[in-house]
Design an enzyme around this catalytic site. Structure first.
Site, PDB file in Angstrom:
ATOM      1  N   SER A 131       0.914  -1.157  -0.056  1.00  0.00           N
ATOM      2  CA  SER A 131      -0.017   0.093  -0.088  1.00  0.00           C
ATOM      3  C   SER A 131       0.900   1.139   0.327  1.00  0.00           C
ATOM      4  CB  SER A 131      -0.971   0.190   1.308  1.00  0.00           C
ATOM      5  OG  SER A 131      -1.276   1.327   1.574  1.00  0.00           O
ATOM      6  N   TYR A 144      -1.317  -0.641  10.239  1.00  0.00           N
ATOM      7  CA  TYR A 144      -1.504  -0.906   8.867  1.00  0.00           C
ATOM      8  C   TYR A 144      -0.216  -0.400   8.156  1.00  0.00           C
ATOM      9  CZ  TYR A 144      -3.598  -1.120   4.221  1.00  0.00           C
ATOM     10  OH  TYR A 144      -3.717  -1.367   2.863  1.00  0.00           O
TER      11      TYR A 144
HETATM   12  N1  LIG Z   1      -8.541  -1.037  -1.503  1.00  0.00           N
HETATM   13  C1  LIG Z   1      -7.647  -0.006  -1.205  1.00  0.00           C
HETATM   14  O1  LIG Z   1      -8.077   1.296  -1.287  1.00  0.00           O
HETATM   15  C2  LIG Z   1      -6.275  -0.531  -0.868  1.00  0.00           C
HETATM   16  C3  LIG Z   1      -5.209   0.151  -1.065  1.00  0.00           C
HETATM   17  C4  LIG Z   1      -4.027   0.051  -0.899  1.00  0.00           C
HETATM   18  C5  LIG Z   1      -3.827  -1.236  -0.483  1.00  0.00           C
HETATM   19  N2  LIG Z   1      -4.693  -2.142  -0.357  1.00  0.00           N
HETATM   20  C6  LIG Z   1      -4.253  -3.651  -0.130  1.00  0.00           C
HETATM   21  O2  LIG Z   1      -4.724  -4.405  -1.029  1.00  0.00           O
HETATM   22  C7  LIG Z   1      -5.049  -5.717  -0.712  1.00  0.00           C
HETATM   23  C8  LIG Z   1      -6.481  -6.158  -1.039  1.00  0.00           C
HETATM   24  O3  LIG Z   1      -7.404  -5.419  -0.655  1.00  0.00           O
HETATM   25  P1  LIG Z   1      -8.747  -5.147  -1.016  1.00  0.00           P
HETATM   26  O4  LIG Z   1      -9.084  -3.709  -1.188  1.00  0.00           O
HETATM   27  O5  LIG Z   1      -9.100  -5.847  -2.197  1.00  0.00           O
HETATM   28  O6  LIG Z   1      -9.371  -5.790   0.331  1.00  0.00           O
HETATM   29  P2  LIG Z   1     -10.994  -6.569   0.287  1.00  0.00           P
HETATM   30  O7  LIG Z   1     -11.870  -6.130  -0.869  1.00  0.00           O
HETATM   31  O8  LIG Z   1     -11.460  -6.036   2.033  1.00  0.00           O
HETATM   32  O9  LIG Z   1     -10.659  -8.129   0.351  1.00  0.00           O
HETATM   33  C9  LIG Z   1      -9.801  -8.694   1.423  1.00  0.00           C
HETATM   34  C10 LIG Z   1      -9.482  -9.985   1.027  1.00  0.00           C
HETATM   35  O10 LIG Z   1      -8.727 -10.692   2.018  1.00  0.00           O
HETATM   36  C11 LIG Z   1      -9.283 -11.785   2.672  1.00  0.00           C
HETATM   37  N3  LIG Z   1      -9.003 -11.795   4.051  1.00  0.00           N
HETATM   38  C12 LIG Z   1      -9.054 -11.130   4.984  1.00  0.00           C
HETATM   39  N4  LIG Z   1      -8.902 -11.662   6.190  1.00  0.00           N
HETATM   40  C13 LIG Z   1      -8.462 -12.803   5.879  1.00  0.00           C
HETATM   41  C14 LIG Z   1      -8.263 -13.988   6.818  1.00  0.00           C
HETATM   42  N5  LIG Z   1      -7.867 -13.908   7.917  1.00  0.00           N
HETATM   43  N6  LIG Z   1      -7.687 -15.094   6.086  1.00  0.00           N
HETATM   44  C15 LIG Z   1      -7.970 -15.239   4.855  1.00  0.00           C
HETATM   45  N7  LIG Z   1      -8.320 -14.372   3.978  1.00  0.00           N
HETATM   46  C16 LIG Z   1      -8.453 -13.068   4.427  1.00  0.00           C
HETATM   47  C17 LIG Z   1     -10.808 -11.677   2.322  1.00  0.00           C
HETATM   48  O11 LIG Z   1     -11.469 -12.658   2.232  1.00  0.00           O
HETATM   49  P3  LIG Z   1     -12.560 -13.494   3.302  1.00  0.00           P
HETATM   50  O12 LIG Z   1     -13.261 -12.315   4.113  1.00  0.00           O
HETATM   51  O13 LIG Z   1     -13.149 -14.180   2.420  1.00  0.00           O
HETATM   52  O14 LIG Z   1     -11.454 -14.293   4.289  1.00  0.00           O
HETATM   53  C18 LIG Z   1     -10.706 -10.572   1.083  1.00  0.00           C
HETATM   54  O15 LIG Z   1     -10.709 -11.770   0.086  1.00  0.00           O
HETATM   55  C19 LIG Z   1      -4.840  -5.834   0.593  1.00  0.00           C
HETATM   56  O16 LIG Z   1      -3.623  -6.222   1.168  1.00  0.00           O
HETATM   57  C20 LIG Z   1      -4.743  -4.194   1.045  1.00  0.00           C
HETATM   58  O17 LIG Z   1      -4.309  -3.875   2.295  1.00  0.00           O
HETATM   59  C21 LIG Z   1      -5.984  -1.753  -0.553  1.00  0.00           C
END
Ligand SMILES: NC(=O)c1ccc[n+]([C@@H]2O[C@H](COP(=O)([O-])OP(=O)(O)OC[C@H]3O[C@@H](n4cnc5c(N)ncnc54)[C@H](OP(=O)(O)O)[C@@H]3O)[C@@H](O)[C@H]2O)c1
Length: 250
Positions: A131, A144
């Site tokens: 991130s 985070y």
């Molecule tokens: N969205 C943003 O603005 C943003 C910005 C910068 C970086 N990121 C990073 O990008 C990555 C993807 O984020 P996203 O925005 O796509 O997130 P998201 O929509 O919240 O999805 C999170 C994913 O992680 C899985 N997960 C969470 N806890 C888990 C656990 N204990 N065991 C197994 N799986 C788990 C969830 O699946 P289940 O709930 O089914 O387990 C889900 O598939 C992350 O690393 C996040 O920090 C996001």
């Protein structure tokens, strides 16, 4: 390297957001994809749609990760991540444990489990989704930021661990992307998702999961002698500027 030199992938956080979109891209590119997350029904729906192989497990469970160890994985995408509202002052013990367990510990464990096989085959690619929080200071959650900074260093360091082998490591550092992450921070209910949408996305030109997947695809499909080390990708209207200097209280 032609994409087709890689045959298999494992993607964490595959039940939604960037992870699900990556699974769609990789299966369309002909890879056998192992899709990891907790939500079994979402994974099964994804498997139905894409042919991916679902693995419903909690990334905090290192034993469950070790059970995946028999798999041959050419492309490991450490995408799953969790965040929380507030900062360290308002955190619970569980908040900190969750961020450390999912954002860092699981990444290291999966690298430990799958990197030796890549080294042995002289073929592999680790994609870590960090991130901009790992690269810049702003008012996000302290843990985070800390865990994402760790992902940044892990990405750099495993290049050293594998020097001389055709192992590539790519860190994807996104700014704001339209996913469920903010709604989950607010509790994950449909109301929370709506509130998060209104607060963090409505009226903004955020990134989409497709933007992220295109960056991953670019790195993975680059010629094998070329390692895309760090791709920082932000919405055009989002900048990491800003320095706060509070006046002392009178
Ligand atoms: N969205 C943003 O603005 C943003 C910005 C910068 C970086 N990121 C990073 O990008 C990555 C993807 O984020 P996203 O925005 O796509 O997130 P998201 O929509 O919240 O999805 C999170 C994913 O992680 C899985 N997960 C969470 N806890 C888990 C656990 N204990 N065991 C197994 N799986 C788990 C969830 O699946 P289940 O709930 O089914 O387990 C889900 O598939 C992350 O690393 C996040 O920090 C996001």
């Amino acid at each position: 390297m032609p994409y087709s030199d890689y045959r298999t992938a494992l993607v964490t956080g595959a039940s939604t957001g960037m992870g699900a979109a990556t699974v769609e891209k990789f299966t369309a590119q002909g890879l056998t994809v192992h899709a990891v997350a907790r939500n079994r029904s979402r994974l099964e729906e994804l498997a139905e749609r894409t042919g991916a192989i679902p693995h419903a497990l909690d990334l905090a469970d290192t034993g469950a990760l070790e059970e995946l160890g028999g798999l041959e994985v050419d492309v490991l995408v450490n995408n799953a991540g969790v965040s929380r509202q507030g900062n360290v002052l308002s955190s619970t013990r569980e908040d900190l444990d969750d961020m450390v367990d999912i954002n860092v510990r699981a990444v290291l464990q999966l690298v430990r489990i799958f990197l030796p096989g890549m080294v042995e085959r002289d073929l592999g690619h680790v994609v870590n989704v960090s991130s901009i929080a790992g690269l810049y200071n702003f008012f996000g959650h302290t843990a985070y930021h800390a865990t994402k900074a760790a992902v940044h260093q892990i990405s750099r360091q495993i290049r050293n661990d594998t020097v001389g082998k055709r192992i590539r490591v790519t860190e994807i550092a996104p700014g704001r992307v339209e996913t469920e992450i903010f709604g989950r921070n607010l509790g994950g209910t449909p109301e929370a998702m709506k509130e998060a949408w209104e607060t963090f996305y409505e009226g903004y030109e955020s990134l989409t999961t497709e933007d992220i997947v295109n960056a991953i695809d670019f790195a993975v499909s680059a010629p094998r002698h070329a390692n895309l080390g760090l791709i920082e990708i932000m919405p055009t209207f989002q900048v990491p500027g800003g320095l706060t200097f509070d006046r002392r209280e009178a």
